[in-house]
Enzyme design. Structure first.
Site, PDB file in Angstrom:
ATOM      1  N   GLY A  56       1.564   8.044  -0.401  1.00  0.00           N
ATOM      2  CA  GLY A  56       1.899   8.620  -1.706  1.00  0.00           C
ATOM      3  C   GLY A  56       3.303   9.201  -1.660  1.00  0.00           C
ATOM      4  O   GLY A  56       3.966   9.170  -0.613  1.00  0.00           O
ATOM      5  N   LYS A  80      -1.894   9.580   3.543  1.00  0.00           N
ATOM      6  CA  LYS A  80      -3.298   9.830   3.874  1.00  0.00           C
ATOM      7  C   LYS A  80      -3.786   8.656   4.702  1.00  0.00           C
ATOM      8  O   LYS A  80      -3.353   7.512   4.477  1.00  0.00           O
ATOM      9  CB  LYS A  80      -4.153   9.923   2.599  1.00  0.00           C
ATOM     10  CG  LYS A  80      -4.171  11.277   1.915  1.00  0.00           C
ATOM     11  CD  LYS A  80      -2.901  11.656   1.204  1.00  0.00           C
ATOM     12  CE  LYS A  80      -2.602  10.764   0.027  1.00  0.00           C
ATOM     13  NZ  LYS A  80      -1.313  11.117  -0.625  1.00  0.00           N
ATOM     14  N   TYR A 125      -2.533  -3.580 -17.461  1.00  0.00           N
ATOM     15  CA  TYR A 125      -1.066  -3.628 -17.553  1.00  0.00           C
ATOM     16  C   TYR A 125      -0.597  -5.010 -17.998  1.00  0.00           C
ATOM     17  O   TYR A 125      -1.147  -6.025 -17.568  1.00  0.00           O
ATOM     18  CB  TYR A 125      -0.444  -3.295 -16.188  1.00  0.00           C
ATOM     19  CG  TYR A 125       0.069  -1.872 -16.070  1.00  0.00           C
ATOM     20  CD1 TYR A 125      -0.745  -0.794 -16.381  1.00  0.00           C
ATOM     21  CD2 TYR A 125       1.370  -1.619 -15.629  1.00  0.00           C
ATOM     22  CE1 TYR A 125      -0.266   0.509 -16.260  1.00  0.00           C
ATOM     23  CE2 TYR A 125       1.848  -0.325 -15.507  1.00  0.00           C
ATOM     24  CZ  TYR A 125       1.040   0.736 -15.823  1.00  0.00           C
ATOM     25  OH  TYR A 125       1.508   2.020 -15.697  1.00  0.00           O
ATOM     26  N   ASP A 148      -1.886   2.422  -5.786  1.00  0.00           N
ATOM     27  CA  ASP A 148      -2.862   3.510  -5.560  1.00  0.00           C
ATOM     28  C   ASP A 148      -3.796   3.659  -6.761  1.00  0.00           C
ATOM     29  O   ASP A 148      -4.990   3.919  -6.614  1.00  0.00           O
ATOM     30  CB  ASP A 148      -2.152   4.839  -5.233  1.00  0.00           C
ATOM     31  CG  ASP A 148      -1.118   5.278  -6.268  1.00  0.00           C
ATOM     32  OD1 ASP A 148      -0.676   4.461  -7.104  1.00  0.00           O
ATOM     33  OD2 ASP A 148      -0.738   6.466  -6.242  1.00  0.00           O
ATOM     34  N   ARG A 149      -3.247   3.439  -7.954  1.00  0.00           N
ATOM     35  CA  ARG A 149      -4.070   3.538  -9.170  1.00  0.00           C
ATOM     36  C   ARG A 149      -5.077   2.395  -9.228  1.00  0.00           C
ATOM     37  O   ARG A 149      -6.242   2.570  -9.562  1.00  0.00           O
ATOM     38  CB  ARG A 149      -3.160   3.514 -10.402  1.00  0.00           C
ATOM     39  CG  ARG A 149      -2.192   4.676 -10.428  1.00  0.00           C
ATOM     40  CD  ARG A 149      -1.213   4.532 -11.575  1.00  0.00           C
ATOM     41  NE  ARG A 149      -1.898   4.533 -12.866  1.00  0.00           N
ATOM     42  CZ  ARG A 149      -1.305   4.226 -14.016  1.00  0.00           C
ATOM     43  NH1 ARG A 149      -0.016   3.884 -14.027  1.00  0.00           N
ATOM     44  NH2 ARG A 149      -1.982   4.264 -15.147  1.00  0.00           N
TER      45      ARG A 149
HETATM   46  N1  LIG Z   1      -3.045  20.925   1.924  1.00  0.00           N
HETATM   47  C1  LIG Z   1      -2.182  20.405   1.047  1.00  0.00           C
HETATM   48  N2  LIG Z   1      -1.022  19.871   1.480  1.00  0.00           N
HETATM   49  C2  LIG Z   1      -0.145  19.342   0.622  1.00  0.00           C
HETATM   50  N3  LIG Z   1      -0.328  19.293  -0.703  1.00  0.00           N
HETATM   51  C3  LIG Z   1      -1.453  19.811  -1.201  1.00  0.00           C
HETATM   52  C4  LIG Z   1      -2.436  20.379  -0.354  1.00  0.00           C
HETATM   53  N4  LIG Z   1      -3.459  20.797  -1.136  1.00  0.00           N
HETATM   54  C5  LIG Z   1      -3.125  20.497  -2.397  1.00  0.00           C
HETATM   55  N5  LIG Z   1      -1.907  19.924  -2.457  1.00  0.00           N
HETATM   56  C6  LIG Z   1      -1.275  19.436  -3.699  1.00  0.00           C
HETATM   57  O1  LIG Z   1      -1.452  18.046  -3.675  1.00  0.00           O
HETATM   58  C7  LIG Z   1      -0.261  17.367  -4.058  1.00  0.00           C
HETATM   59  C8  LIG Z   1      -0.154  16.113  -3.226  1.00  0.00           C
HETATM   60  O2  LIG Z   1      -1.335  15.365  -3.433  1.00  0.00           O
HETATM   61  P1  LIG Z   1      -1.457  13.893  -2.887  1.00  0.00           P
HETATM   62  O3  LIG Z   1      -2.671  13.313  -3.524  1.00  0.00           O
HETATM   63  O4  LIG Z   1      -1.378  13.853  -1.412  1.00  0.00           O
HETATM   64  O5  LIG Z   1      -0.120  13.276  -3.519  1.00  0.00           O
HETATM   65  P2  LIG Z   1       0.663  11.921  -3.259  1.00  0.00           P
HETATM   66  O6  LIG Z   1      -0.392  10.834  -3.236  1.00  0.00           O
HETATM   67  O7  LIG Z   1       1.578  11.838  -4.414  1.00  0.00           O
HETATM   68  O8  LIG Z   1       1.382  12.033  -1.947  1.00  0.00           O
HETATM   69  C9  LIG Z   1       0.871  18.337  -3.823  1.00  0.00           C
HETATM   70  O9  LIG Z   1       1.792  18.223  -4.884  1.00  0.00           O
HETATM   71  C10 LIG Z   1       0.207  19.706  -3.839  1.00  0.00           C
HETATM   72  O10 LIG Z   1       0.407  20.331  -5.092  1.00  0.00           O
HETATM   73  C1  LIG Z   2       2.362   6.978 -10.833  1.00  0.00           C
HETATM   74  C2  LIG Z   2       2.668   7.117  -9.348  1.00  0.00           C
HETATM   75  C3  LIG Z   2       4.055   7.728  -9.199  1.00  0.00           C
HETATM   76  C4  LIG Z   2       1.627   8.038  -8.706  1.00  0.00           C
HETATM   77  O1  LIG Z   2       2.020   8.280  -7.394  1.00  0.00           O
HETATM   78  P1  LIG Z   2       1.510   9.530  -6.524  1.00  0.00           P
HETATM   79  O2  LIG Z   2       1.453  10.722  -7.397  1.00  0.00           O
HETATM   80  O3  LIG Z   2       0.139   9.151  -6.053  1.00  0.00           O
HETATM   81  O4  LIG Z   2       2.465   9.659  -5.389  1.00  0.00           O
HETATM   82  C5  LIG Z   2       2.570   5.732  -8.627  1.00  0.00           C
HETATM   83  O5  LIG Z   2       1.323   5.141  -8.880  1.00  0.00           O
HETATM   84  C6  LIG Z   2       3.685   4.805  -9.051  1.00  0.00           C
HETATM   85  O6  LIG Z   2       4.779   4.855  -8.563  1.00  0.00           O
HETATM   86  N1  LIG Z   2       3.390   3.907 -10.039  1.00  0.00           N
HETATM   87  C7  LIG Z   2       4.335   2.955 -10.570  1.00  0.00           C
HETATM   88  C8  LIG Z   2       4.449   3.076 -12.050  1.00  0.00           C
HETATM   89  C9  LIG Z   2       3.163   2.773 -12.803  1.00  0.00           C
HETATM   90  O7  LIG Z   2       2.040   2.941 -12.265  1.00  0.00           O
HETATM   91  O8  LIG Z   2       3.262   2.350 -13.970  1.00  0.00           O
HETATM   92  K   LIG Z   3      -1.759   9.057  -4.507  1.00  0.00           K
END
Ligand SMILES: Nc1ncnc2c1ncn2[C@@H]1O[C@H](COP(=O)(O)OP(=O)(O)O)[C@@H](O)[C@H]1O
Ligand SMILES: CC(C)(COP(=O)(O)O)[C@@H](O)C(=O)NCCC(=O)O
Ligand SMILES: [K+]
Length: 251
Positions: free
Chosen positions: A8, A13, A89, A98-99
């Site tokens: 992400g 993860k 889409y 991821d979506r």
């Molecule tokens: N233990 C944690 N570590 C980091 N971020 C966390 C944690 N718990 C909650 N968050 C929140 O989760 C968000 C990141 O979520 P995540 O689903 O991992 O995002 P992404 O898929 O965009 O990397 C952060 O913006 C933060 O606000």
């Molecule tokens: C919307 C998102 C930024 C979400 O990413 P995340 O918050 O999980 O890091 C990701 O799915 C992305 O870059 N999507 C491309 C644009 C779209 O889904 O239309």
């Molecule tokens: K994600």
């Protein structure tokens, strides 16, 4: 052993898959990751399956580790159709994988329901899947912390640190005002998604309200679900490994 990785915008993860059972989801901040850490994670792994919404950089590190460990690398991509689910889409490649994987995972866990899938990470995404497996599309909002930071970074006198909250209330400090509003705005997004979905189903004479399920995932998913529950007494679940239920269908 198989390793599933979801890259992400904030965190990577990952989870190990033994036969068909997913282990516990672990995470690393993106800026902590280097080749050495990845080599350790991939030690003894035969297949590594990756979902990434990032530019190539982290994927290349994973790819190097896969080669060094003799592991097969599979990269999941959003598809026009998978397992009978049709992507809404116009250009499915544009939608974050991821979506797509969260949608596949949700349909696998909760088949034949009207689903509202909320992934609360760097962005908060909402995706809508009808009980007859059609993805109607969705919404992208900055994530709760991203909303919070957007104003602290742009206004000279708005000083605040991002915080989880226990319930919605009106703020009497700057910090409370910004944090409460960031969560409230995101909860509003979810309420409006539900309303918009109900309207759509009514207009199209499709099955309505009693068979809805809201599924939350992502770093802020659990807290959002708890806050949403205070106002809405409907079926809600939080599935931290939702994307991996989709990703495991690719390997
Ligand atoms: N233990 C944690 N570590 C980091 N971020 C966390 C944690 N718990 C909650 N968050 C929140 O989760 C968000 C990141 O979520 P995540 O689903 O991992 O995002 P992404 O898929 O965009 O990397 C952060 O913006 C933060 O606000
Ligand atoms: C919307 C998102 C930024 C979400 O990413 P995340 O918050 O999980 O890091 C990701 O799915 C992305 O870059 N999507 C491309 C644009 C779209 O889904 O239309
Ligand atoms: K994600």
């Amino acid at each position: 052993m198989k390793l599933l990785i979801d890259c992400g915008n904030s965190r990577m993860k990952y989870v190990y898959l033994n036969t068909d059972t997913l282990g516990k989801v672990e995470s690393l901040d993106n800026d902590q990751i280097d080749q050495k850490i990845l080599n350790q994670l991939l030690n003894g792994v035969s297949i590594v399956c990756v979902s990434s919404v990032l530019d190539e950089q982290l994927f290349e590190l994973i790819s190097n580790s896969a080669s060094q460990n003799g592991a097969t690398l599979i990269q999941a991509k959003t598809q026009v159709q998978t397992n009978g689910i049709i992507c809404g889409y116009k250009n499915p490649q544009q939608m974050g994988v991821d979506r797509w994987l969260a949608i596949l995972g949700a349909q696998h866990l909760m088949p034949n329901l009207n689903l509202i899938i909320v992934d609360a990470g760097t962005a908060t995404t909402v995706d809508i899947l009808t009980s007859n497996q059609r993805h109607l599309g969705g919404w992208i909002l900055p994530g709760v912390e991203t909303i919070h930071n957007s104003i602290t970074e742009r206004a000279a006198n708005v000083h605040s640190e991002f915080k989880m909250i226990d319930q919605l209330s009106f703020g009497v400090t700057t910090q409370e005002n910004v944090n409460q509003a960031s969560w409230a705005a995101t909860l509003g997004l979810i309420s409006m998604a539900k309303e918009t979905f109900v309207n759509y189903l009514d207009k199209n004479n499709e099955k309505t309200s009693d068979d809805f399920q809201l599924i939350f995932t992502g770093g802020n998913g659990k807290k959002l679900m708890q806050l949403y529950r205070e106002f809405n007494h409907e079926e809600l679940i939080y599935v931290p490994e939702l994307v991996f239920h989709g990703l495991k269908q690719y390997c």
